[in-house]
Each structure stands twice: as structure tokens, then as C-alpha cells.
Design an enzyme around this catalytic site. Structure first.
Site, PDB file in Angstrom:
ATOM      1  N   ILE A   1      16.398 -10.643  12.574  1.00  0.00           N
ATOM      2  CA  ILE A   1      16.057 -11.960  12.006  1.00  0.00           C
ATOM      3  C   ILE A   1      17.064 -12.393  10.942  1.00  0.00           C
TER       4      ILE A   1
ATOM      5  N   GLU B   1       9.532  -4.673   7.574  1.00  0.00           N
ATOM      6  CA  GLU B   1       9.266  -3.271   7.257  1.00  0.00           C
ATOM      7  C   GLU B   1       7.845  -3.273   6.717  1.00  0.00           C
TER       8      GLU B   1
ATOM      9  N   THR C   1       0.235 -10.398   4.438  1.00  0.00           N
ATOM     10  CA  THR C   1      -0.716  -9.319   4.180  1.00  0.00           C
ATOM     11  C   THR C   1      -1.590  -9.606   2.963  1.00  0.00           C
ATOM     12  N   ASP C   2      -2.764  -8.977   2.945  1.00  0.00           N
ATOM     13  CA  ASP C   2      -3.633  -9.102   1.764  1.00  0.00           C
ATOM     14  C   ASP C   2      -3.070  -8.358   0.559  1.00  0.00           C
ATOM     15  N   GLU C   3      -2.080  -7.460   0.797  1.00  0.00           N
ATOM     16  CA  GLU C   3      -1.577  -6.643  -0.307  1.00  0.00           C
ATOM     17  C   GLU C   3      -0.850  -7.468  -1.368  1.00  0.00           C
TER      18      GLU C   3
ATOM     19  N   TYR D   1       6.763  -2.785  -0.968  1.00  0.00           N
ATOM     20  CA  TYR D   1       6.387  -3.485   0.263  1.00  0.00           C
ATOM     21  C   TYR D   1       5.688  -4.808  -0.056  1.00  0.00           C
TER      22      TYR D   1
ATOM     23  N   LYS E   1       6.816  -8.738   0.609  1.00  0.00           N
ATOM     24  CA  LYS E   1       6.035  -9.696   1.410  1.00  0.00           C
ATOM     25  C   LYS E   1       5.667 -10.912   0.548  1.00  0.00           C
TER      26      LYS E   1
ATOM     27  N   ASN F   1      -6.055  -4.702   6.662  1.00  0.00           N
ATOM     28  CA  ASN F   1      -5.550  -3.574   7.467  1.00  0.00           C
ATOM     29  C   ASN F   1      -5.976  -3.693   8.921  1.00  0.00           C
TER      30      ASN F   1
ATOM     31  N   LYS G   1       0.570   5.503   9.950  1.00  0.00           N
ATOM     32  CA  LYS G   1      -0.476   4.803   9.210  1.00  0.00           C
ATOM     33  C   LYS G   1      -1.787   5.581   9.327  1.00  0.00           C
TER      34      LYS G   1
ATOM     35  N   TYR H   1      -5.068  10.967   0.607  1.00  0.00           N
ATOM     36  CA  TYR H   1      -4.416  10.774  -0.688  1.00  0.00           C
ATOM     37  C   TYR H   1      -5.469  10.706  -1.809  1.00  0.00           C
TER      38      TYR H   1
ATOM     39  N   GLY I   1       1.161   4.468  -7.627  1.00  0.00           N
ATOM     40  CA  GLY I   1       0.771   3.055  -7.746  1.00  0.00           C
ATOM     41  C   GLY I   1      -0.262   2.611  -6.726  1.00  0.00           C
ATOM     42  N   HIS I   2      -1.006   3.576  -6.187  1.00  0.00           N
ATOM     43  CA  HIS I   2      -1.926   3.311  -5.076  1.00  0.00           C
ATOM     44  C   HIS I   2      -2.955   2.231  -5.424  1.00  0.00           C
TER      45      HIS I   2
HETATM   46  P1  NAD Z   1       5.443  -2.664  12.497  1.00  0.00           P
HETATM   47  O1  NAD Z   1       6.214  -1.932  11.470  1.00  0.00           O
HETATM   48  O2  NAD Z   1       4.618  -1.928  13.470  1.00  0.00           O
HETATM   49  O3  NAD Z   1       6.427  -3.584  13.363  1.00  0.00           O
HETATM   50  C1  NAD Z   1       7.449  -4.343  12.800  1.00  0.00           C
HETATM   51  C2  NAD Z   1       8.366  -4.815  13.925  1.00  0.00           C
HETATM   52  O4  NAD Z   1       9.391  -5.627  13.347  1.00  0.00           O
HETATM   53  C3  NAD Z   1       9.070  -3.672  14.669  1.00  0.00           C
HETATM   54  O5  NAD Z   1       9.052  -3.911  16.052  1.00  0.00           O
HETATM   55  C4  NAD Z   1      10.489  -3.727  14.128  1.00  0.00           C
HETATM   56  O6  NAD Z   1      11.451  -3.245  15.056  1.00  0.00           O
HETATM   57  C5  NAD Z   1      10.646  -5.206  13.866  1.00  0.00           C
HETATM   58  N1  NAD Z   1      11.663  -5.502  12.850  1.00  0.00           N
HETATM   59  C6  NAD Z   1      11.831  -4.899  11.643  1.00  0.00           C
HETATM   60  N2  NAD Z   1      12.887  -5.423  10.995  1.00  0.00           N
HETATM   61  C7  NAD Z   1      13.392  -6.393  11.811  1.00  0.00           C
HETATM   62  C8  NAD Z   1      14.487  -7.299  11.692  1.00  0.00           C
HETATM   63  N3  NAD Z   1      15.260  -7.305  10.609  1.00  0.00           N
HETATM   64  N4  NAD Z   1      14.711  -8.149  12.716  1.00  0.00           N
HETATM   65  C9  NAD Z   1      13.940  -8.138  13.827  1.00  0.00           C
HETATM   66  N5  NAD Z   1      12.889  -7.306  13.985  1.00  0.00           N
HETATM   67  C10 NAD Z   1      12.624  -6.440  12.992  1.00  0.00           C
HETATM   68  O7  NAD Z   1       4.579  -3.716  11.695  1.00  0.00           O
HETATM   69  P2  NAD Z   1       3.119  -4.294  12.024  1.00  0.00           P
HETATM   70  O8  NAD Z   1       2.113  -3.379  11.465  1.00  0.00           O
HETATM   71  O9  NAD Z   1       3.069  -4.689  13.433  1.00  0.00           O
HETATM   72  O10 NAD Z   1       3.141  -5.600  11.108  1.00  0.00           O
HETATM   73  C11 NAD Z   1       3.611  -6.837  11.609  1.00  0.00           C
HETATM   74  C12 NAD Z   1       3.523  -7.871  10.508  1.00  0.00           C
HETATM   75  O11 NAD Z   1       2.178  -7.986  10.081  1.00  0.00           O
HETATM   76  C13 NAD Z   1       4.321  -7.503   9.266  1.00  0.00           C
HETATM   77  O12 NAD Z   1       4.898  -8.676   8.754  1.00  0.00           O
HETATM   78  C14 NAD Z   1       3.304  -6.953   8.300  1.00  0.00           C
HETATM   79  O13 NAD Z   1       3.686  -7.175   6.976  1.00  0.00           O
HETATM   80  C15 NAD Z   1       2.089  -7.766   8.671  1.00  0.00           C
HETATM   81  N6  NAD Z   1       0.777  -7.146   8.446  1.00  0.00           N
HETATM   82  C16 NAD Z   1       0.513  -5.888   8.923  1.00  0.00           C
HETATM   83  C17 NAD Z   1      -0.767  -5.352   8.765  1.00  0.00           C
HETATM   84  C18 NAD Z   1      -1.121  -3.986   9.293  1.00  0.00           C
HETATM   85  O14 NAD Z   1      -2.222  -3.503   9.007  1.00  0.00           O
HETATM   86  N7  NAD Z   1      -0.277  -3.335  10.080  1.00  0.00           N
HETATM   87  C19 NAD Z   1      -1.746  -6.101   8.106  1.00  0.00           C
HETATM   88  C20 NAD Z   1      -1.424  -7.373   7.612  1.00  0.00           C
HETATM   89  C21 NAD Z   1      -0.167  -7.881   7.816  1.00  0.00           C
HETATM   90  O1  DAU Z   2      -3.656  -4.361   3.842  1.00  0.00           O
HETATM   91  C1  DAU Z   2      -2.738  -4.673   4.845  1.00  0.00           C
HETATM   92  C2  DAU Z   2      -1.676  -3.602   4.897  1.00  0.00           C
HETATM   93  O2  DAU Z   2      -2.278  -2.457   5.483  1.00  0.00           O
HETATM   94  C3  DAU Z   2      -0.437  -4.012   5.683  1.00  0.00           C
HETATM   95  O3  DAU Z   2       0.184  -5.083   5.019  1.00  0.00           O
HETATM   96  C4  DAU Z   2       0.546  -2.835   5.798  1.00  0.00           C
HETATM   97  O4  DAU Z   2       1.644  -3.212   6.611  1.00  0.00           O
HETATM   98  C5  DAU Z   2      -0.197  -1.689   6.449  1.00  0.00           C
HETATM   99  O5  DAU Z   2       0.662  -0.555   6.512  1.00  0.00           O
HETATM  100  C6  DAU Z   2      -1.449  -1.341   5.652  1.00  0.00           C
HETATM  101  O6  DAU Z   2      -1.095  -0.782   4.356  1.00  0.00           O
HETATM  102  P1  DAU Z   2      -1.898   0.459   3.748  1.00  0.00           P
HETATM  103  O7  DAU Z   2      -1.062   1.123   2.755  1.00  0.00           O
HETATM  104  O8  DAU Z   2      -3.274   0.052   3.349  1.00  0.00           O
HETATM  105  O9  DAU Z   2      -2.035   1.339   5.113  1.00  0.00           O
HETATM  106  P2  DAU Z   2      -1.901   2.901   5.379  1.00  0.00           P
HETATM  107  O10 DAU Z   2      -2.402   3.135   6.754  1.00  0.00           O
HETATM  108  O11 DAU Z   2      -0.552   3.418   5.030  1.00  0.00           O
HETATM  109  O12 DAU Z   2      -2.937   3.527   4.355  1.00  0.00           O
HETATM  110  C7  DAU Z   2      -4.304   3.147   4.381  1.00  0.00           C
HETATM  111  C8  DAU Z   2      -4.987   3.875   3.242  1.00  0.00           C
HETATM  112  O13 DAU Z   2      -5.027   5.272   3.568  1.00  0.00           O
HETATM  113  C9  DAU Z   2      -4.278   3.773   1.934  1.00  0.00           C
HETATM  114  O14 DAU Z   2      -5.237   3.721   0.893  1.00  0.00           O
HETATM  115  C10 DAU Z   2      -3.476   5.081   1.830  1.00  0.00           C
HETATM  116  C11 DAU Z   2      -4.357   6.052   2.585  1.00  0.00           C
HETATM  117  N1  DAU Z   2      -3.638   7.132   3.293  1.00  0.00           N
HETATM  118  C12 DAU Z   2      -2.618   6.790   4.125  1.00  0.00           C
HETATM  119  C13 DAU Z   2      -1.914   7.751   4.810  1.00  0.00           C
HETATM  120  C14 DAU Z   2      -0.765   7.384   5.711  1.00  0.00           C
HETATM  121  C15 DAU Z   2      -4.048   8.436   3.155  1.00  0.00           C
HETATM  122  O15 DAU Z   2      -5.016   8.747   2.412  1.00  0.00           O
HETATM  123  N2  DAU Z   2      -3.378   9.404   3.827  1.00  0.00           N
HETATM  124  C16 DAU Z   2      -2.307   9.113   4.642  1.00  0.00           C
HETATM  125  O16 DAU Z   2      -1.708  10.064   5.216  1.00  0.00           O
END
Ligand code: NAD
Ligand code: DAU
Length: 356
Positions: free
Chosen positions: A59, A83, A133-135, A159, A163, A188, A198, A216, A293-294
């Protein structure tokens, strides 16, 4: 008609692409640079589908973007590329600044230039939808009200800060240039194709491999969980009917402490794939040092999207988590390919020698 999706080989993006093409015959341009999180195996069912055009690119590549937009004239651009893993952002924030902030900036610039070439009807109909994201709202105390769209931004990790910065850029492009943008801030997600770094997929694959389940800190951090297909349906609805310049929070009305999530995963595995020794997978839970910073609690108030756009999740946590655990049990090869890195060969295997 055409839409352009960035990040469509990732977890949410690939679910979105699959769901979109199950319901629409529009051409979908999928721009993804295939970081470790991008996995074209997720999209193998679209291998011979002329409605899906995969483009391996960044992008942040302004030249590529300008040419894709000019050639395909999309009616909408949806930005999933990012990312996305908080722990990785703590270990190495640079990639987060590069993709989430600078990359989104380049994408916005290319879209603004393209949008400027459209006639009045095209300009009015065009949408740029930014998936966030809600974060960005920071951390809530136990008794605080859930995040509304008016909640102030207080990102706490590299992160979420990256965002938040991208959200601000998107907002500014609407305010300053009139670009018809929509922003969604979701909680999430969980479901198929979730990379096992994740919480939920990591717990499933570690449990099955007989490895520790790393919780954690005290495991009492709270997240709101939404089945990924519900996130996809919300994005489709916002794209279809959201008011430009507006932000829509998306959530599952489903707050749970992490330990309860891990416990539920263990209980489902105990039922669906019992351990050979008859013991519960709960025995594998292992408390580890907390994330720096959790954030303690996230909660989403999803009233606006419900009242304005009539969206609500189809899955409860009980139905969604059962489907998810079953999906991982049924897709052991996907997990093995991700863990061995074999999925990274898919690009070469499938796309070398193919013309666009
Ligand atoms: P992901 O890490 O699984 O996927 C990200 C994708 O983006 C990958 O396919 C990666 O190759 C691609 N990408 C990364 N950098 C790029 C670049 N510079 N150019 C083109 N492509 C690139 O992420 P996800 O969990 O699918 O999240 C997607 C979106 O939703 C993100 O913007 C994230 O912030 C947001 N989001 C995620 C969650 C969640 O719980 N996973 C919740 C709320 C919002
Ligand atoms: O809230 C939306 C966000 O949710 C998205 O924007 C992010 O892209 C997505 O990764 C997610 O972030 P979190 O940090 O909440 O997700 P994660 O799955 O990494 O962790 C969820 C919770 O679980 C968090 O409180 C940390 C905890 N955790 C996570 C891992 C990987 C553990 O306790 N042990 C673990 O090994």
C-alpha cells in the site's frame, strides 16, 4: 463494478474477500504484500475465479496504486492492510509506523488523486473504507461505560498508536479534501484463518500440540469478542449505507476475561478431541509474565451501527467459538503449513507464470 481491497490475504481480509465473492459478481482487486500474516492458501478456493485479481504489492507503493486505480476504476477502496499484532509492535514498532501510518498515507494520497479524476456522479458514489480497531480508545476501568464513537483517543501500544494515527489521517482527508471516507473501529475478532500468534488460535494449536497455554499476567484482562464473519457483514453494511465522514464502532456485546476464553477453548477441546490421557487441556494453562503496558479492558458500544444501519452480529460467542474450534480441528493441514512456513511457498506455486 470493481472494489479494491488491501490486506485481503490476512485473517479478516481473506474472510471478507471470500464472503464478498459469495454474494457479489463484482471484480475484486486484492492488493497484499504478503507479510508473514498474508496467506494465499486462505484464498485457494478462488484460484480460477476471474472475479478475484490478486496483486502482490504494498500500500506504500504509489506508482503501483496509481496504475491499479486508473486501470480498474474501483467504486470503493477498503483498507485492511496493517501490521496487527500488539506483541510484535512492542518488539519492533518500526514496521507498524511504516505500514499503518506511512502506508495508509500513501494509499490515501493515491485514492485522493484518483478520486479527483472522477466525474461528479463517480465522486459522490466513491467510498474509502478504513478498517480500524477499538484499541485506539485505550483501556477502560471495570465500571466504565463501553467505548462509543465519541470516546477520546488514548492509544497505549505502538500498534494502537499507529492505528490511531491512520484514523486521524483518514478523518483529515474527509475534512480537508472532502474524500468520502468511512471508518470502522472493531473489537477482537476470532474465527477461521486466524494466525496462531493471537490468543484464541494460539491456545487451540498449543493445546493440541501438548504445549503450555501461556496466559499473560493474571488472565483477567477483558476483551469484546466478535466472530470474524460478523465483522465482515458489518463492513459490507457500512460500505453500503454508512454516512461519509462517520465512524462506526463494531462489536459483539460480548466482554470476557482472557482466562474464561482459554477455559472455554479447553472445554470444547475436551469434548471434541479429548486428550489421550483423559485429563483436561486446562492442565496445560501456564501463567507467564504480563505484556508491557497491557490494556486491562476493552468494551464496544455498538448501538450506532445497530440503530442507524440495522446491523447486529449473527453469532453468539457460544456458537462462534464452537465453529472456530471445529474449524481448527478440521484444518490441521492449514495449521501445519502456517507453522512450518510452507504456506509462504504458495505464492510461487500458484502464481508464478500466471498473467494478471
Ligand atoms: P493480519 O495481520 O491477519 O493481516 C494483515 C494483512 O495485511 C496481511 O495479509 C498482510 O500481508 C497485509 N499487509 C501488511 N502490510 C501490508 C502492506 N504494507 N501492503 C499491503 N498489504 C500489507 O490482520 P487482521 O487481523 O486481518 O486485521 C486486518 C485489519 O483489521 C487491520 O487493519 C487491523 O488493525 C484491523 N482489526 C483487526 C482486529 C482483529 O481482531 N484481528 C480487530 C479490529 C481491527
Ligand atoms: O481489540 C482489537 C484488537 O484485537 C486488534 O486491533 C488487534 O489487531 C488484534 O491482534 C487484537 O489485539 P489483542 O492484543 O487484544 O489480541 P491478542 O490475541 O494478541 O490478545 C488477546 C488478549 O490475550 C490480550 O489481553 C493478551 C492476551 N494474551 C495473548 C496472547 C497472544 C495472552 O494472555 N496470552 C497470549 O499468548
Amino acid at each position: 463494478m470493481t472494489i479494491l481491497v488491501s490486506g485481503g490475504a490476512g485473517f479478516i481480509g481473506s474472510n471478507f474477500v471470500l464472503d464478498w465473492l459469495a454474494q457479489s459478481d463484482e471484480l475484486l482487486i486484492n492488493l497484499d504484500n504478503l507479510t508473514y500474516a498474508g496467506n494465499l492458501e486462505n484464498l485457494s478456493s478462488l484460484q480460477n475465479d476471474p472475479r478475484h485479481l490478486f496483486v502482490h504489492g504494498d500500500i506504500g507503493d504509489s506508482v503501483l496504486l496509481a496504475s491499479l486505480l486508473a486501470q480498474h476504476q474501483p467504486r470503493a477502496v477498503l483498507n485492511f492492510a496493517a501490521e496487527s499484532h500488539v506483541d510484535r509492535s512492542i518488539h519492533g514498532p518500526a514496521a507498524f509506523v511504516e505500514t499503518n501510518i506511512v502506508g495508509t498515507f500513501h494509499l490515501l494520497e493515491a485514492v485522493r488523486a484518483y478520486w479527483g479524476t472522477l466525474d461528479d456522479g463517480g465522486k459522490a458514489a466513491f467510498r474509502f473504507l478504513h478498517v480500524s480497531t477499538d484499541e485506539v480508545y485505550g483501556s477502560l476501568s471495570p465500571e466504565a461505560a463501553a467505548f462509543t464513537e465519541q470516546h477520546r483517543y488514548e492509544p497505549n501500544s505502538p500498534y494502537s498508536a499507529s492505528k490511531a494515527a491512520s484514523d486521524h489521517l483518514v478523518r483529515a482527508y474527509h475534512h480537508t479534501y472532502g474524500l468520502p471516507v468511512l471508518t470502522t473501529n472493531c473489537s477482537n475478532n476470532y474465527g477461521p484463518y486466524h494466525f496462531p500468534e493471537k490468543l484464541i488460535p494460539l491456545m487451540i494449536v498449543n493445546a493440541l500440540a501438548g504445549k503450555p497455554l501461556p496466559v499473560y499476567g493474571d488472565g483477567q484482562q477483558i476483551r469484546d469478542w466478535l466472530y470474524v464473519k460478523d465483522h465482515c457483514s458489518a463492513i459490507r453494511r457500512v460500505l453500503e449505507a454508512g454516512r461519509t465522514g462517520e465512524v462506526y464502532n463494531i462489536g459483539g456485546w460480548n466482554e470476557k476475561p482472557n482466562l474464561e476464553i482459554v477455559d472455554t477453548v479447553c472445554a470444547l477441546l475436551d469434548e471434541l478431541r479429548p486428550r489421550a490421557d483423559g485429563a483436561s487441556y486446562r492442565q496445560q494453562i501456564s501463567y507467564v509474565t504480563d505484556r508491557p503496558g497491557h490494556d486491562r479492558r476493552y468494551a464496544i458500544d455498538a448501538s450506532k451501527i445497530a440503530l442507524e444501519l440495522g446491523w447486529k452480529p449473527a453469532e453468539t460467542f457460544d456458537t462462534g467459538i464452537r465453529k472456530t474450534v471445529q474449524w481448527y480441528l478440521d484444518n490441521a493441514q492449514w495449521v501445519a503449513d502456517v507453522q512450518s512456513g510452507v504456506y509462504r511457498d504458495w505464492l510461487e506455486k500458484n502464481y508464478t507464470g500466471r498473467s494478471a
